[in-house]
Design a protein around this motif. Sequence first.
Motif, PDB file in Angstrom:
ATOM      1  N   LYS A   1      24.242  38.541  41.434  1.00 38.55           N
ATOM      2  CA  LYS A   1      25.209  38.619  42.528  1.00 38.55           C
ATOM      3  C   LYS A   1      26.615  38.302  42.025  1.00 38.55           C
ATOM      4  CE  LYS A   1      25.978  37.003  47.275  1.00 38.55           C
ATOM      5  NZ  LYS A   1      25.473  36.104  48.358  1.00 38.55           N
ATOM      6  N   GLU A   2      26.731  37.291  41.163  1.00 39.73           N
ATOM      7  CA  GLU A   2      28.037  36.931  40.609  1.00 39.73           C
ATOM      8  C   GLU A   2      28.559  38.017  39.674  1.00 39.73           C
ATOM      9  OE1 GLU A   2      27.486  32.058  40.522  1.00 39.73           O
ATOM     10  OE2 GLU A   2      26.711  33.287  38.873  1.00 39.73           O
ATOM     11  N   TYR A   3      27.661  38.572  38.875  1.00 39.12           N
ATOM     12  CA  TYR A   3      28.053  39.669  37.985  1.00 39.12           C
ATOM     13  C   TYR A   3      28.577  40.845  38.803  1.00 39.12           C
ATOM     14  CZ  TYR A   3      27.732  43.374  34.456  1.00 39.12           C
ATOM     15  OH  TYR A   3      28.029  44.416  33.606  1.00 39.12           O
ATOM     16  N   GLN A   4      27.873  41.190  39.868  1.00 39.51           N
ATOM     17  CA  GLN A   4      28.286  42.320  40.701  1.00 39.51           C
ATOM     18  C   GLN A   4      29.643  42.073  41.345  1.00 39.51           C
ATOM     19  OE1 GLN A   4      26.475  45.339  40.948  1.00 39.51           O
ATOM     20  NE2 GLN A   4      28.516  45.911  41.681  1.00 39.51           N
ATOM     21  N   ALA A   5      29.903  40.834  41.734  1.00 41.61           N
ATOM     22  CA  ALA A   5      31.190  40.500  42.343  1.00 41.61           C
ATOM     23  C   ALA A   5      32.336  40.737  41.362  1.00 41.61           C
ATOM     24  CB  ALA A   5      31.189  39.045  42.803  1.00 41.61           C
ATOM     25  N   LEU A   6      32.161  40.308  40.111  1.00 42.47           N
ATOM     26  CA  LEU A   6      33.205  40.523  39.117  1.00 42.47           C
ATOM     27  C   LEU A   6      33.299  41.986  38.707  1.00 42.47           C
ATOM     28  CD1 LEU A   6      32.903  37.303  36.945  1.00 42.47           C
ATOM     29  CD2 LEU A   6      34.885  38.039  38.283  1.00 42.47           C
ATOM     30  N   ASP A   7      32.178  42.684  38.731  1.00 43.19           N
ATOM     31  CA  ASP A   7      32.188  44.124  38.463  1.00 43.19           C
ATOM     32  C   ASP A   7      32.996  44.841  39.549  1.00 43.19           C
ATOM     33  OD1 ASP A   7      31.676  46.679  37.585  1.00 43.19           O
ATOM     34  OD2 ASP A   7      29.511  46.516  37.645  1.00 43.19           O
ATOM     35  N   ASP A   8      32.729  44.521  40.803  1.00 44.68           N
ATOM     36  CA  ASP A   8      33.461  45.143  41.911  1.00 44.68           C
ATOM     37  C   ASP A   8      34.955  44.823  41.827  1.00 44.68           C
ATOM     38  OD1 ASP A   8      31.083  46.142  42.883  1.00 44.68           O
ATOM     39  OD2 ASP A   8      30.841  44.615  44.442  1.00 44.68           O
ATOM     40  N   PHE A   9      35.260  43.571  41.517  1.00 40.01           N
ATOM     41  CA  PHE A   9      36.667  43.179  41.373  1.00 40.01           C
ATOM     42  C   PHE A   9      37.319  43.947  40.229  1.00 40.01           C
ATOM     43  CE2 PHE A   9      39.789  40.514  39.139  1.00 40.01           C
ATOM     44  CZ  PHE A   9      40.771  40.453  40.122  1.00 40.01           C
ATOM     45  N   GLY A  10      36.634  44.050  39.101  1.00 37.34           N
ATOM     46  CA  GLY A  10      37.182  44.748  37.941  1.00 37.34           C
ATOM     47  C   GLY A  10      37.454  46.215  38.225  1.00 37.34           C
ATOM     48  N   ARG A  11      36.585  46.857  38.971  1.00 40.10           N
ATOM     49  CA  ARG A  11      36.794  48.267  39.325  1.00 40.10           C
ATOM     50  C   ARG A  11      38.012  48.430  40.236  1.00 40.10           C
ATOM     51  NH1 ARG A  11      32.210  51.455  38.012  1.00 40.10           N
ATOM     52  NH2 ARG A  11      30.436  50.179  37.341  1.00 40.10           N
ATOM     53  N   ALA A  12      38.146  47.537  41.220  1.00 38.88           N
ATOM     54  CA  ALA A  12      39.306  47.598  42.116  1.00 38.88           C
ATOM     55  C   ALA A  12      40.599  47.321  41.349  1.00 38.88           C
ATOM     56  CB  ALA A  12      39.138  46.588  43.256  1.00 38.88           C
ATOM     57  N   LEU A  13      40.560  46.334  40.480  1.00 42.22           N
ATOM     58  CA  LEU A  13      41.735  45.998  39.676  1.00 42.22           C
ATOM     59  C   LEU A  13      42.145  47.161  38.782  1.00 42.22           C
ATOM     60  CD1 LEU A  13      43.592  43.529  38.605  1.00 42.22           C
ATOM     61  CD2 LEU A  13      41.973  43.507  36.712  1.00 42.22           C
ATOM     62  N   GLY A  14      41.161  47.795  38.144  1.00 45.96           N
ATOM     63  CA  GLY A  14      41.453  48.910  37.251  1.00 45.96           C
ATOM     64  C   GLY A  14      42.111  50.075  37.969  1.00 45.96           C
ATOM     65  N   GLU A  15      41.622  50.393  39.159  1.00 47.74           N
ATOM     66  CA  GLU A  15      42.222  51.498  39.900  1.00 47.74           C
ATOM     67  C   GLU A  15      43.624  51.135  40.379  1.00 47.74           C
ATOM     68  OE1 GLU A  15      41.304  54.227  43.855  1.00 47.74           O
ATOM     69  OE2 GLU A  15      39.609  53.504  42.640  1.00 47.74           O
ATOM     70  N   ALA A  16      43.806  49.894  40.830  1.00 44.45           N
ATOM     71  CA  ALA A  16      45.136  49.459  41.264  1.00 44.45           C
ATOM     72  C   ALA A  16      46.121  49.509  40.104  1.00 44.45           C
ATOM     73  CB  ALA A  16      45.060  48.037  41.828  1.00 44.45           C
ATOM     74  N   PHE A  17      45.673  49.139  38.912  1.00 39.78           N
ATOM     75  CA  PHE A  17      46.521  49.191  37.723  1.00 39.78           C
ATOM     76  C   PHE A  17      46.990  50.613  37.457  1.00 39.78           C
ATOM     77  CE2 PHE A  17      47.502  49.626  33.283  1.00 39.78           C
ATOM     78  CZ  PHE A  17      48.059  48.419  32.898  1.00 39.78           C
ATOM     79  N   GLN A  18      46.063  51.576  37.520  1.00 39.90           N
ATOM     80  CA  GLN A  18      46.420  52.957  37.222  1.00 39.90           C
ATOM     81  C   GLN A  18      47.358  53.535  38.275  1.00 39.90           C
ATOM     82  OE1 GLN A  18      45.606  54.900  34.383  1.00 39.90           O
ATOM     83  NE2 GLN A  18      47.342  55.941  35.329  1.00 39.90           N
TER      84      GLN A  18
ATOM     85  N   CYS B   1      36.765  41.657  33.065  1.00 40.32           N
ATOM     86  CA  CYS B   1      36.198  40.875  34.176  1.00 40.32           C
ATOM     87  C   CYS B   1      34.714  40.585  33.979  1.00 40.32           C
ATOM     88  CB  CYS B   1      36.421  41.610  35.492  1.00 40.32           C
ATOM     89  SG  CYS B   1      38.170  41.886  35.877  1.00 40.32           S
ATOM     90  N   ILE B   2      33.935  41.592  33.589  1.00 38.76           N
ATOM     91  CA  ILE B   2      32.493  41.364  33.457  1.00 38.76           C
ATOM     92  C   ILE B   2      32.159  40.603  32.169  1.00 38.76           C
ATOM     93  CG2 ILE B   2      31.802  43.267  34.940  1.00 38.76           C
ATOM     94  CD1 ILE B   2      31.300  44.965  32.483  1.00 38.76           C
ATOM     95  N   ALA B   3      33.079  40.588  31.199  1.00 39.24           N
ATOM     96  CA  ALA B   3      32.847  39.780  29.999  1.00 39.24           C
ATOM     97  C   ALA B   3      32.697  38.311  30.371  1.00 39.24           C
ATOM     98  CB  ALA B   3      33.995  39.962  29.010  1.00 39.24           C
ATOM     99  N   GLY B   4      33.500  37.852  31.327  1.00 39.03           N
ATOM    100  CA  GLY B   4      33.387  36.474  31.780  1.00 39.03           C
ATOM    101  C   GLY B   4      32.036  36.199  32.416  1.00 39.03           C
TER     102      GLY B   4
END
Length: 307
Positions: A214-231, A202-205
């Motif tokens: 602000k945009e970087y933080q949004a994708l960082d937050d999304f990536g963290r939520a996605l990663g936990e949901a995946f696990q 997510c943050i690579a994009g």
Amino acid sequence: MTVTALTDFTRRLDKTAEDTEALLAELLSDAPMPDEIVRPKRLIESMRYSSLGGGKRLRPFLVVESAAVFGVSPKGALLAGAALECIHCYSLIHDDLPAMDNSDLRRGRPTLHKAYDDATAILAGDALLTIAFDIITRDEIHPDAGVRLALTRTLARCAGIGGMAGGQMLDLAGEGRFGDREPVDVARVQQMKTGALLRFGCIAGALLGQATPKEYQALDDFGRALGEAFQIADDLLDVESDAATLGKPAGADAELGKTTFVTQLGIDGAKQRVRDLLARGDAALSIFGDKGDVLRAAAHFVAERKN
């Protein structure tokens, strides 16, 4: 999530998987690159065995789609995604080894050390990890060397001591591999072992798109939520599914005595946490409006997948 968004997501996921397959086949060809002497036949064949012909290619997809939010060409993003996929495939090879999870089945066929041998599996994993950093530094990824440097450093940190490799060590310690079982912070282990590479997708994009903080933080937050949901979804599948559906052994977590989200929260609690994480991810993407729809669909796919 609309039917249109889901259809668009499925089409784009399939397209990225197809493109990633073709690119990896090219990157793992027999012909040596400049400064390489020769590519040993057994080594390159084993690398292909574990990286071609399978997998949803979710991680490269996240790179391509997070970059698309900023209008970045998919060509460079796909190359960065291929580097990430090489690291993911290396990690699966090493995780399956007898000294780690001791698994005989991966993606519905024998794991690499079963199809070949332990030494070949170790070296194939080493080579995939190494070629990932060859790929991520290539000029075609982005014309700005500073962007390529940021990608390389971030990928190294997500894959290394404080990321995936460190998370694996903490997980093994929690199983009691090195003496008494050590207390496990499941959320932290997840953030490192599984979540770090998904977060990088997510943050690579954001890095490729030279996003605002602000945009970087949004994708960082999304990536963290996605990663936990995946696990959590993975933990639930290990309890509720079977080997034929998963393409790998079911019930492995319980057999190894792992502490998981399911053992801590129970099945109902784990499912509720996934719902909360989807809401958190959706809120993080709100800054991007409709441009975030495909990523939103990806989060639902992760949470609801069957294998």
